[in-house]
Design a protein around this motif. Structure first.
Motif, PDB file in Angstrom:
ATOM      1  N   LEU A 177      -8.429  -1.684  -3.550  1.00 55.91           N
ATOM      2  CA  LEU A 177      -8.061  -2.651  -2.571  1.00 55.91           C
ATOM      3  C   LEU A 177      -8.721  -4.206  -2.938  1.00 55.91           C
ATOM      4  CD1 LEU A 177      -6.450  -4.016   0.442  1.00 55.91           C
ATOM      5  CD2 LEU A 177      -8.226  -3.098   1.483  1.00 55.91           C
ATOM      6  N   ILE A 229       0.613  -1.162   0.110  1.00 52.56           N
ATOM      7  CA  ILE A 229      -0.405   0.055   0.431  1.00 52.56           C
ATOM      8  C   ILE A 229       0.604   1.650   0.030  1.00 52.56           C
ATOM      9  CG2 ILE A 229      -1.921   1.414   1.638  1.00 52.56           C
ATOM     10  CD1 ILE A 229      -2.875  -1.482   2.494  1.00 52.56           C
ATOM     11  N   ILE A 259      -5.088   3.068   4.252  1.00 52.65           N
ATOM     12  CA  ILE A 259      -5.238   3.904   2.819  1.00 52.65           C
ATOM     13  C   ILE A 259      -6.036   5.114   3.032  1.00 52.65           C
ATOM     14  CG2 ILE A 259      -6.828   4.282   0.342  1.00 52.65           C
ATOM     15  CD1 ILE A 259      -6.212   0.581   1.209  1.00 52.65           C
ATOM     16  N   THR A 288      -7.357  -1.111   4.952  1.00 56.38           N
ATOM     17  CA  THR A 288      -8.279   0.630   4.329  1.00 56.38           C
ATOM     18  C   THR A 288      -8.180   1.552   5.377  1.00 56.38           C
ATOM     19  OG1 THR A 288     -10.279  -0.572   3.304  1.00 56.38           O
ATOM     20  CG2 THR A 288     -10.553   1.380   4.268  1.00 56.38           C
ATOM     21  N   TYR A 309     -11.573   5.767  -3.216  1.00 56.27           N
ATOM     22  CA  TYR A 309     -11.393   4.196  -3.023  1.00 56.27           C
ATOM     23  C   TYR A 309     -12.427   3.258  -3.429  1.00 56.27           C
ATOM     24  CZ  TYR A 309     -10.693   0.933   0.453  1.00 56.27           C
ATOM     25  OH  TYR A 309     -10.330  -0.646   0.865  1.00 56.27           O
ATOM     26  N   VAL A 315      -7.085   4.087  -5.774  1.00 58.36           N
ATOM     27  CA  VAL A 315      -6.642   2.753  -5.197  1.00 58.36           C
ATOM     28  C   VAL A 315      -7.394   1.883  -4.501  1.00 58.36           C
ATOM     29  CG1 VAL A 315      -5.522   2.630  -2.837  1.00 58.36           C
ATOM     30  CG2 VAL A 315      -5.031   4.325  -3.707  1.00 58.36           C
ATOM     31  N   CYS A 353      -4.280   8.618   1.870  1.00 60.52           N
ATOM     32  CA  CYS A 353      -4.923  10.002   1.430  1.00 60.52           C
ATOM     33  C   CYS A 353      -4.834  11.226   2.403  1.00 60.52           C
ATOM     34  CB  CYS A 353      -6.388   9.605   1.184  1.00 60.52           C
ATOM     35  SG  CYS A 353      -6.583   7.590  -0.123  1.00 60.52           S
TER      36      CYS A 353
END
Length: 552
Positions: free
Chosen positions: A127, A110, A158, A155, A172, A125, A162
């Motif tokens: 995932l 990540i 991430i 998450t 996302y 992004v 961000c």
């Protein structure tokens, strides 16, 4: 293959949804599109694209109008990482286009992913982690709670990343990979948990992607799964529901269309269906399916031939000649009955009318295809195919009886060599058969007519026969009648004109004229002749000479 396959294989379970609503819905607008050619499609190539081919493909996707493009798996290889950086550093990304990248649920991957995206204007992004029982048990050895914890932890990381790069407009996407054979309740559970961490809103848009990672059931079952999820997901109005159908059962297109009917907002796929195993869903087919129903697909395939050429060059894979909408034979009719129907459709069509054409659901010209490919002639073709090509390429509107006569000659020719006849070969056969050659058996040199006191017409002409000049003299109640009466003693047998047709080639006053004549012999046989000259009288006389010349 097994005699009793049920001893080895069992059917995939279906979802009980007796009050399903999607069958009553209609596709009225295009979904959001995501091209994953540069990531999912690229990883499925025996020889993945280098930077040059990737850029060529990228430019094609922009020309086609894609606004969301999954470009790489930047933590998987240096090549992918470098490509993301190249797009950003060289300012190749239009402001209204969002690039998307894929990552697994590992902290180091990540972080590497976000390193590749520094300075991007818009980015998604993506995932993913597998959620199905088979994968939990055999691949990862994890319980449900562990799978949820993996997704929520990733998450959370991430979201933190961000927030550390606020200059980028982040989106996302979360995929419960293997969704289509995950328990519906568990798919909901893990997506609810992930969404609770991300907290989707206008500032933090979110996509939940529900992939048919491997097609395991019929498209209606997939549609039921999508509708069930959309009905029960608590944040449905705050997220975009995306689908990523594969084509293992050969029904990827149907699965995508039914999924949109069931509530999906976005479709992920590749041009011409490239991808692992039997491929991803074909976005060209989906877009053109909408277009054929009068729905703007929001994608531009007006130069389909170039799209095919670029994709074939970049993927080093051929697009099948029978591929829907784009194959080289997608609009081609060899069958005689098909050709007849198409020819009648074009004959009846008036400018500005809605498109209604037998066997052609869209106008090939809309996607840059010429009508030359619509009808091609082989041993399966009938009279209409040959007549269509002669008319389209040379402007000759053949009478029906001449169409039938010529088709018999074409049939004998194609039966003899067993191959397709090219346009040029067809035209050369027509010319040889009906006298349109530089040196016909009977060639009209000059002629003059004179009206007689009894109302008849006197014809005097000079013919070239086998290199010698012959004088023709005849009278009758018209030009052709006088010519027949003059030819009968010359050829030592009576002839009767059975059919006569004429038209101009073009609309100008100086256009040439074409005449078609069929002559009947006493034994019942007949012969056609065609004449093309600057005036209709001369064309008629030469057509008559061409008709009788083969018996001279």
């Amino acid at each position: 293959m097994l005699t009793h396959p049920a001893e080895k294989y069992r059917p995939s379970p279906v979802l009980a949804l007796p009050d399903r609503r999607w069958p009553n819905n209609t596709l009225t607008h295009a979904p959001r599109w995501l091209s994953t050619d540069l990531r999912d499609g690229n990883q499925a190539l025996a020889e993945p694209m280098d930077a040059e081919r990737k850029l060529q493909f990228w430019d094609l996707l922009l020309r086609c109008g894609f606004k969301e493009i999954e470009v790489a798996f930047p933590s998987a290889s240096q090549t992918d990482f470098n490509f993301v950086r190249q797009l950003i550093d060289e300012n190749r990304i239009p402001e209204d286009v969002t690039i998307q990248v894929l990552t697994q649920a590992r902290d180091d991957l990540i972080l590497r992913t976000f390193e590749s995206l520094q300075g991007a204007h818009r980015a998604t992004v993506h995932l993913y982690n597998a959620t199905a029982p088979l994968f939990r048990r055999l691949v990862f050895g994890m319980e449900k709670a562990q799978v949820v914890a993996l997704a929520t932890h990733a998450t959370r990381l991430i979201r933190q990343q961000c927030e550390c790069q606020p200059e980028t407009l982040w989106q996302y996407e979360y995929s419960p990979e293997t969704f289509c054979f995950t328990e519906p309740e568990f798919a909901l559970e893990i997506c609810e948990a992930v969404a609770a961490v991300w907290e989707p809103c206008n500032r933090r848009p979110m996509i939940i992607n529900l992939p048919a990672t491997v097609e395991v059931n019929t498209p209606n079952v997939y549609a039921d799964q999508i509708e069930y999820f959309c009905r029960h997901f608590s944040r449905r109005n705050e997220v975009c529901i995306s689908v990523h159908p594969h084509n293992d059962r050969g029904t990827g297109v149907a699965s995508a269309e039914l999924a949109v009917l069931a509530g999906a907002d976005r479709v992920e796929g590749c041009l011409f269906g490239n991808g692992e195993r039997t491929g991803n869903v074909c976005l060209v087919t989906l877009a053109m399916n909408l277009y054929s129903q009068g729905v703007d697909p929001q994608l531009d395939f007006s130069d389909m031939k170039q799209v095919v050429e670029v994709v074939e060059s970049c993927n080093q894979l051929p697009v099948h000649p029978r591929h829907p909408w784009a194959g080289s034979l997608a609009y081609t009719a060899f069958s005689g009955s098909h050709q007849d129907a198409i020819k009648k459709g074009f004959d009846a069509r008036k400018p500005g009318q809605r498109w209604e054409m037998p066997y052609l659901p869209v106008d090939p010209q809309d996607i840059g295809c010429s009508y030359e490919a619509v009808i091609r002639v082989n041993s399966q073709s009938g009279k209409s195919g040959s007549a269509w090509l002669i008319e389209q390429n040379h402007g000759l509107t053949l009478p029906r009886a001449l169409q039938q006569d010529f088709s018999q000659h074409v049939q004998r020719e194609t039966d003899g060599h067993g191959r397709e006849m090219t346009h040029n070969a067809l035209w050369q056969l027509f010319r040889a058969r009906y006298g349109l050659v530089p040196h016909p058996a009977l060639l009209l040199q000059d002629y003059k007519t004179e009206s007689q006191h009894n109302g008849e017409l006197l014809l005097q002409a000079t013919l070239l026969i086998n290199g010698e000049n012959w004088r023709l003299l005849g009278s009758g109640n018209g030009l052709l009648s006088a010519a027949v009466n003059g030819l009968t003693p010359l050829l030592r047998q009576p002839w009767v004109i059975k059919d006569y047709h004429e038209h101009t080639l073009g609309e100008r006053s100086d256009s040439r004229s074409v005449a078609y004549i069929r002559c009947l012999l006493p034994d019942g046989s007949s012969q056609w002749g065609v004449g093309i000259e600057s005036d209709v009288s001369r064309a008629s006389l030469q057509a008559l000479l061409n008709a009788v010349g083969s018996k001279a």
